[in-house]
Design a protein around this motif. Sequence first.
Motif, PDB file in Angstrom:
ATOM      1  N   GLU A 173       7.551 -18.611   1.626  1.00 27.14           N
ATOM      2  CA  GLU A 173       7.102 -19.534   0.793  1.00 27.14           C
ATOM      3  C   GLU A 173       7.657 -19.375  -0.940  1.00 27.14           C
ATOM      4  O   GLU A 173       7.571 -18.186  -1.170  1.00 27.14           O
ATOM      5  CB  GLU A 173       5.822 -20.264   0.680  1.00 27.14           C
ATOM      6  N   SER A 174       7.706 -20.254  -1.541  1.00 28.32           N
ATOM      7  CA  SER A 174       7.907 -20.208  -2.843  1.00 28.32           C
ATOM      8  C   SER A 174       6.919 -19.509  -3.761  1.00 28.32           C
ATOM      9  O   SER A 174       5.786 -19.733  -3.358  1.00 28.32           O
ATOM     10  CB  SER A 174       8.232 -21.232  -3.849  1.00 28.32           C
ATOM     11  N   GLY A 175       7.337 -18.401  -4.514  1.00 28.91           N
ATOM     12  CA  GLY A 175       6.229 -17.505  -5.005  1.00 28.91           C
ATOM     13  C   GLY A 175       5.862 -16.465  -4.407  1.00 28.91           C
ATOM     14  O   GLY A 175       5.214 -15.278  -4.920  1.00 28.91           O
ATOM     15  N   GLN A 176       6.336 -15.996  -3.270  1.00 28.08           N
ATOM     16  CA  GLN A 176       6.181 -14.939  -2.524  1.00 28.08           C
ATOM     17  C   GLN A 176       6.827 -13.939  -3.049  1.00 28.08           C
ATOM     18  O   GLN A 176       8.002 -13.907  -3.500  1.00 28.08           O
ATOM     19  CB  GLN A 176       6.077 -15.031  -0.787  1.00 28.08           C
ATOM     20  N   VAL A 177       6.377 -12.621  -2.711  1.00 30.72           N
ATOM     21  CA  VAL A 177       7.344 -11.452  -3.457  1.00 30.72           C
ATOM     22  C   VAL A 177       7.500 -10.428  -2.334  1.00 30.72           C
ATOM     23  O   VAL A 177       6.813 -10.079  -1.186  1.00 30.72           O
ATOM     24  CB  VAL A 177       6.381 -10.635  -4.442  1.00 30.72           C
ATOM     25  N   LEU A 178       9.027 -10.196  -2.163  1.00 33.58           N
ATOM     26  CA  LEU A 178       9.456  -9.224  -1.096  1.00 33.58           C
ATOM     27  C   LEU A 178       9.564  -7.808  -1.823  1.00 33.58           C
ATOM     28  O   LEU A 178      10.205  -7.911  -2.696  1.00 33.58           O
ATOM     29  CB  LEU A 178      10.743  -9.605  -0.405  1.00 33.58           C
ATOM     30  N   ARG A 179       9.111  -6.846  -1.499  1.00 37.46           N
ATOM     31  CA  ARG A 179       9.146  -5.541  -1.939  1.00 37.46           C
ATOM     32  C   ARG A 179       9.998  -4.812  -1.169  1.00 37.46           C
ATOM     33  O   ARG A 179       9.982  -4.591   0.401  1.00 37.46           O
ATOM     34  CB  ARG A 179       8.097  -4.808  -1.748  1.00 37.46           C
ATOM     35  N   LEU A 180      11.187  -4.164  -1.661  1.00 38.12           N
ATOM     36  CA  LEU A 180      12.303  -3.429  -0.928  1.00 38.12           C
ATOM     37  C   LEU A 180      11.776  -1.903  -1.543  1.00 38.12           C
ATOM     38  O   LEU A 180      12.284  -1.511  -2.623  1.00 38.12           O
ATOM     39  CB  LEU A 180      13.511  -3.688  -1.365  1.00 38.12           C
ATOM     40  N   ARG A 181      11.454  -1.094  -0.552  1.00 39.65           N
ATOM     41  CA  ARG A 181      11.000   0.203  -0.924  1.00 39.65           C
ATOM     42  C   ARG A 181      12.514   1.150  -1.269  1.00 39.65           C
ATOM     43  O   ARG A 181      13.496   1.048  -0.682  1.00 39.65           O
ATOM     44  CB  ARG A 181      10.458   0.919   0.338  1.00 39.65           C
TER      45      ARG A 181
END
Length: 309
Positions: A173-181
Amino acid sequence: MSAGDPYQVLGVARTASQDEIRKAYRKLAKKYHPDLNPGDKAAEEKFKAVSLANDILSDENQRGRYDRGEIDAAGQERAPPGYGAHGGYSDFGGGAGGFQGGAGFSPEDLSDLFGGMFGNRGGGARRPSGPRAGQDKSYNLTVPFVDSVLGGTSRVSLPGGATLDVRIPPGIESGQVLRLRGKGGEGVQGGPPGDALITVTVQSDPKYTREGRDLRQTLPIDLKTAVLGGPITVPTPSGSVRMNVPPDSDTGSVLRLRGRGVKEHGKHEAGNLYVKLEVHIGKADEALKAFLRSENGQEAPQGASAEEK
């Protein structure tokens, strides 16, 4: 832009859980996102502040370091205790006794410290500061609505022309953050690289609206199908399907397609797609016109023409 206390920026208590921090961030990120506030510099600055605060508090290690005073609100290393405002060590005297060691530093410690600052002129060996992790980098990514339902891959453009492929999980959903290590800034002295933090904005779709894991759409049907029933073709995010319209349907009737909604990371069964019917008469043929003019099977007098009115 000066960085404020991340707890105050997100409006959470210092004892806030990660879930509370995540909810506060999503709410503020959606409110101030540049795509939703085009040309609004104030909103852009607030969005940056919110993202920076989340970068620190969403990472348990970074949050702990901030709480202990090891890094500041911008994520930068703080000077060791005892440093003066101009970078010099504040606790030494100039009396006959020479150096007055303080704050727990031995003369050997300070020899190494000042030797590193002034080119080792005192002959002492410089101590390495040790490996440090690289800075996390924040980026924004807008994804198609269908990818937010089914998942997919999108590409982020990085400074300098480089690109980064990002896997979009279904249900985002809008506003979520994906973390790419390991996709952030380079580490220092062999330290690990930082992470890339991707804030997602989902594009709206002209056909579908989302309610949790369910989707809704409005679909036109002709009068004959509405009255007599029959098959229709329904577009869905994963492809078109056939479904039957029951007889005597009307505008506003809602039909359900099971499992054609949002998959949401495989944690749950896929949601449903609800189809709201909208009857379109189209161009009526002569038989329909004659039927509508009749009354109890008998031809009824026609109304006056426009010219006679």
